[in-house]
Design a protein around this motif. Structure first.
Motif, mmCIF file in Angstrom:
data_model
loop_
_atom_site.group_PDB
_atom_site.id
_atom_site.type_symbol
_atom_site.label_atom_id
_atom_site.label_comp_id
_atom_site.label_asym_id
_atom_site.label_seq_id
_atom_site.Cartn_x
_atom_site.Cartn_y
_atom_site.Cartn_z
ATOM 1 N N LYS A 34 7.089 -9.059 0.943
ATOM 2 C CA LYS A 34 7.608 -10.417 1.123
ATOM 3 C C LYS A 34 6.491 -11.373 1.546
ATOM 4 N N GLN A 35 5.547 -10.882 2.338
ATOM 5 C CA GLN A 35 4.404 -11.710 2.724
ATOM 6 C C GLN A 35 3.549 -12.055 1.505
ATOM 7 N N VAL A 36 3.413 -11.097 0.598
ATOM 8 C CA VAL A 36 2.660 -11.349 -0.630
ATOM 9 C C VAL A 36 3.390 -12.376 -1.491
ATOM 10 N N VAL A 37 4.715 -12.285 -1.560
ATOM 11 C CA VAL A 37 5.490 -13.283 -2.302
ATOM 12 C C VAL A 37 5.243 -14.672 -1.713
ATOM 13 N N ALA A 38 5.342 -14.779 -0.407
ATOM 14 C CA ALA A 38 5.133 -16.074 0.260
ATOM 15 C C ALA A 38 3.726 -16.595 0.003
ATOM 16 N N ALA A 39 2.733 -15.742 0.139
ATOM 17 C CA ALA A 39 1.349 -16.160 -0.083
ATOM 18 C C ALA A 39 1.125 -16.562 -1.533
ATOM 19 N N THR A 40 1.747 -15.853 -2.457
ATOM 20 C CA THR A 40 1.611 -16.173 -3.879
ATOM 21 C C THR A 40 2.191 -17.549 -4.170
ATOM 22 N N VAL A 41 3.396 -17.814 -3.679
ATOM 23 C CA VAL A 41 4.018 -19.125 -3.878
ATOM 24 C C VAL A 41 3.122 -20.219 -3.293
ATOM 25 N N PRO A 82 -7.558 -16.283 -9.575
ATOM 26 C CA PRO A 82 -7.729 -17.075 -8.364
ATOM 27 C C PRO A 82 -6.593 -16.905 -7.363
ATOM 28 N N VAL A 83 -5.371 -16.754 -7.867
ATOM 29 C CA VAL A 83 -4.239 -16.539 -6.956
ATOM 30 C C VAL A 83 -4.385 -15.179 -6.284
ATOM 31 N N ALA A 84 -4.745 -14.153 -7.041
ATOM 32 C CA ALA A 84 -4.908 -12.808 -6.472
ATOM 33 C C ALA A 84 -5.981 -12.802 -5.394
ATOM 34 N N GLU A 85 -7.084 -13.484 -5.651
ATOM 35 C CA GLU A 85 -8.160 -13.523 -4.659
ATOM 36 C C GLU A 85 -7.716 -14.244 -3.384
ATOM 37 N N ALA A 86 -7.006 -15.349 -3.543
ATOM 38 C CA ALA A 86 -6.534 -16.100 -2.375
ATOM 39 C C ALA A 86 -5.492 -15.309 -1.591
ATOM 40 N N VAL A 87 -4.575 -14.657 -2.304
ATOM 41 C CA VAL A 87 -3.546 -13.847 -1.640
ATOM 42 C C VAL A 87 -4.199 -12.659 -0.935
ATOM 43 N N ALA A 88 -5.176 -12.045 -1.574
ATOM 44 C CA ALA A 88 -5.880 -10.909 -0.961
ATOM 45 C C ALA A 88 -6.557 -11.337 0.342
ATOM 46 N N LYS A 89 -7.176 -12.510 0.351
ATOM 47 C CA LYS A 89 -7.818 -13.004 1.577
ATOM 48 C C LYS A 89 -6.791 -13.213 2.681
ATOM 49 N N ARG A 90 -5.624 -13.741 2.311
ATOM 50 C CA ARG A 90 -4.594 -14.037 3.314
ATOM 51 C C ARG A 90 -3.922 -12.783 3.847
ATOM 52 N N THR A 91 -3.801 -11.756 2.991
ATOM 53 C CA THR A 91 -3.042 -10.564 3.383
ATOM 54 C C THR A 91 -3.913 -9.377 3.762
ATOM 55 N N GLY A 92 -5.193 -9.393 3.378
ATOM 56 C CA GLY A 92 -6.069 -8.266 3.651
ATOM 57 C C GLY A 92 -5.948 -7.137 2.643
#
Length: 119
Positions: A34-41, A82-92
């Protein structure tokens, strides 16, 4: 800018089974998914979510209007990295893992946006 209602709509569209599938793909639990969903949005270009100058009448308008699979795939492939990289940074989570999970998630997000546009 965060869009809580879009996050909620995407989670509803996914449903429990696909959230669990996403969690397994990510190697996390459902809360992590769910955190990944939120970060992706949050990381989607505003032009796709309706918040930018183009809104869904621009690039996203085709998505809402039944954009062909090839063109939709092209749009999604351009934003996945770019979304994957940004989400990865936010979620680890590793970027490659997030990118693979986005293959499941992004079409659901685009479907959700299209449904919202029709309302």
């Amino acid at each position: 800018m965060a869009d809580d209602s879009l996050r909620a709509d995407v989670l509803d569209e996914l449903g429990d089974d696909r959230i669990e599938e996403l969690a397994q793909e990510l190697g996390t639990d459902t809360e992590g998914a769910k955190q990944v969903v939120a970060a992706t949005v949050d990381e989607l270009p505003a032009e796709l979510t309706g918040g930018g100058a183009l809104g869904l009448g621009g690039l996203g308008g085709g998505l809402a209007g039944g954009l062909g699979g090839g063109l939709m795939s092209g749009v999604l492939s351009k934003i996945t990295r770019p979304v994957a990289e940004a989400v990865a940074k936010r979620t680890g989570l590793p970027p490659a893992t997030v990118a693979k999970a986005l293959e499941l998630l992004l079409p659901v997000v685009m479907t959700t946006i299209a449904k919202r546009r029709k309302r």
